[in-house]
Write a protein that holds these residues in place. Sequence first.
Motif, short mmCIF file in Angstrom:
data_model
loop_
_atom_site.label_atom_id
_atom_site.label_comp_id
_atom_site.label_asym_id
_atom_site.label_seq_id
_atom_site.Cartn_x
_atom_site.Cartn_y
_atom_site.Cartn_z
N GLY A 10 -20.20 57.10 21.35
CA GLY A 10 -19.36 55.90 21.35
C GLY A 10 -20.11 54.68 21.85
N PHE A 11 -20.90 54.85 22.91
CA PHE A 11 -21.71 53.75 23.41
C PHE A 11 -22.75 53.34 22.37
N GLY A 12 -23.36 54.32 21.73
CA GLY A 12 -24.34 54.05 20.68
C GLY A 12 -23.74 53.26 19.52
N VAL A 13 -22.52 53.60 19.15
CA VAL A 13 -21.84 52.87 18.08
C VAL A 13 -21.62 51.41 18.50
N GLU A 14 -21.28 51.21 19.75
CA GLU A 14 -21.11 49.83 20.25
C GLU A 14 -22.43 49.07 20.17
N VAL A 15 -23.53 49.72 20.49
CA VAL A 15 -24.86 49.09 20.40
C VAL A 15 -25.18 48.74 18.94
N VAL A 16 -24.84 49.64 18.02
CA VAL A 16 -25.06 49.38 16.59
C VAL A 16 -24.25 48.16 16.14
N GLN A 17 -23.08 47.95 16.72
CA GLN A 17 -22.22 46.82 16.34
C GLN A 17 -22.76 45.48 16.86
N TRP A 18 -23.57 45.53 17.90
CA TRP A 18 -24.02 44.32 18.57
C TRP A 18 -24.63 43.28 17.61
N PRO A 19 -25.57 43.64 16.73
CA PRO A 19 -26.16 42.60 15.88
C PRO A 19 -25.31 42.23 14.65
N LEU A 20 -24.25 42.96 14.42
CA LEU A 20 -23.44 42.69 13.23
C LEU A 20 -22.58 41.44 13.45
N PRO A 21 -22.63 40.47 12.52
CA PRO A 21 -21.90 39.21 12.74
C PRO A 21 -20.38 39.38 12.73
N TYR A 22 -19.88 40.42 12.13
CA TYR A 22 -18.43 40.62 12.03
C TYR A 22 -17.94 41.68 13.02
N ARG A 23 -18.80 42.13 13.92
CA ARG A 23 -18.46 43.09 14.97
C ARG A 23 -18.99 42.58 16.28
N ALA A 24 -18.61 43.23 17.38
CA ALA A 24 -19.10 42.80 18.70
C ALA A 24 -19.27 44.02 19.60
N PHE A 25 -20.29 43.97 20.44
CA PHE A 25 -20.48 45.00 21.45
C PHE A 25 -19.39 44.81 22.50
N SER A 26 -18.78 45.91 22.94
CA SER A 26 -17.72 45.82 23.93
C SER A 26 -17.79 46.99 24.91
N LEU A 27 -18.00 46.67 26.19
CA LEU A 27 -17.98 47.70 27.21
C LEU A 27 -16.58 48.31 27.34
N ALA A 28 -15.55 47.50 27.09
CA ALA A 28 -14.18 48.02 27.14
C ALA A 28 -13.98 49.07 26.05
N ASP A 29 -14.48 48.82 24.86
CA ASP A 29 -14.40 49.82 23.79
C ASP A 29 -15.15 51.08 24.18
N ALA A 30 -16.35 50.92 24.74
CA ALA A 30 -17.14 52.08 25.16
C ALA A 30 -16.40 52.89 26.22
N ALA A 31 -15.73 52.21 27.13
CA ALA A 31 -14.96 52.91 28.17
C ALA A 31 -13.78 53.67 27.56
N VAL A 32 -13.10 53.05 26.60
CA VAL A 32 -11.98 53.73 25.94
C VAL A 32 -12.49 54.91 25.11
N ASN A 33 -13.66 54.76 24.50
CA ASN A 33 -14.26 55.87 23.77
C ASN A 33 -14.49 57.05 24.71
N ALA A 34 -15.04 56.77 25.89
CA ALA A 34 -15.28 57.83 26.89
C ALA A 34 -13.97 58.44 27.37
N LEU A 35 -12.98 57.61 27.58
CA LEU A 35 -11.66 58.13 28.00
C LEU A 35 -11.07 59.03 26.91
N GLY A 36 -11.21 58.63 25.67
CA GLY A 36 -10.76 59.47 24.56
C GLY A 36 -11.47 60.80 24.55
N ALA A 37 -12.77 60.80 24.86
CA ALA A 37 -13.55 62.04 24.93
C ALA A 37 -13.01 62.95 26.03
#
Length: 133
Positions: free
Chosen positions: A87-114
């Motif tokens: 999940g953290f890796g997916v957030e890193v992949v989103q970082w350079p994409l202009p229509y996506r954004a890196f989000s620590l909150a998303d990474a935390a929710v991904n971990a919580l889901g796990a």
Amino acid sequence: MEPRRTPEPRRWLVPLVWAGVVLLASVVDPGGGGAASGGSTASSLLASDKLLHGIGYGILAVLAARAVDSRELAAALLVVLTVALFGFGVEVVQWPLPYRAFSLADAAVNALGAVVGVAAWAGYARVLADPSS
């Protein structure tokens, strides 16, 4: 008669396909302005986004825990760590994409889901192992 076990490589097919679906859904352009959009429904979109993250990574964790087929704490923690890092890796992949954004909150929710997914699988596996409990 012992239950028939799925051969080792095939046990990982469904979790890997689901991981691919999650990755693909995470990198495609969502339309409607993407990460930069705002507006009156921003808070409801944020809540639904976090819910989708939790559900998606929870499902991935259940599938991976099922594939590991172990009730040991170390294996469960390894699944949580692996799914959270994915999940953290997916957030890193989103970082350079202009229509996506890196989000620590998303990474935390991904971990919580796990965590929730592995806990749900552990509870289900325990009931399967001892239906009288």
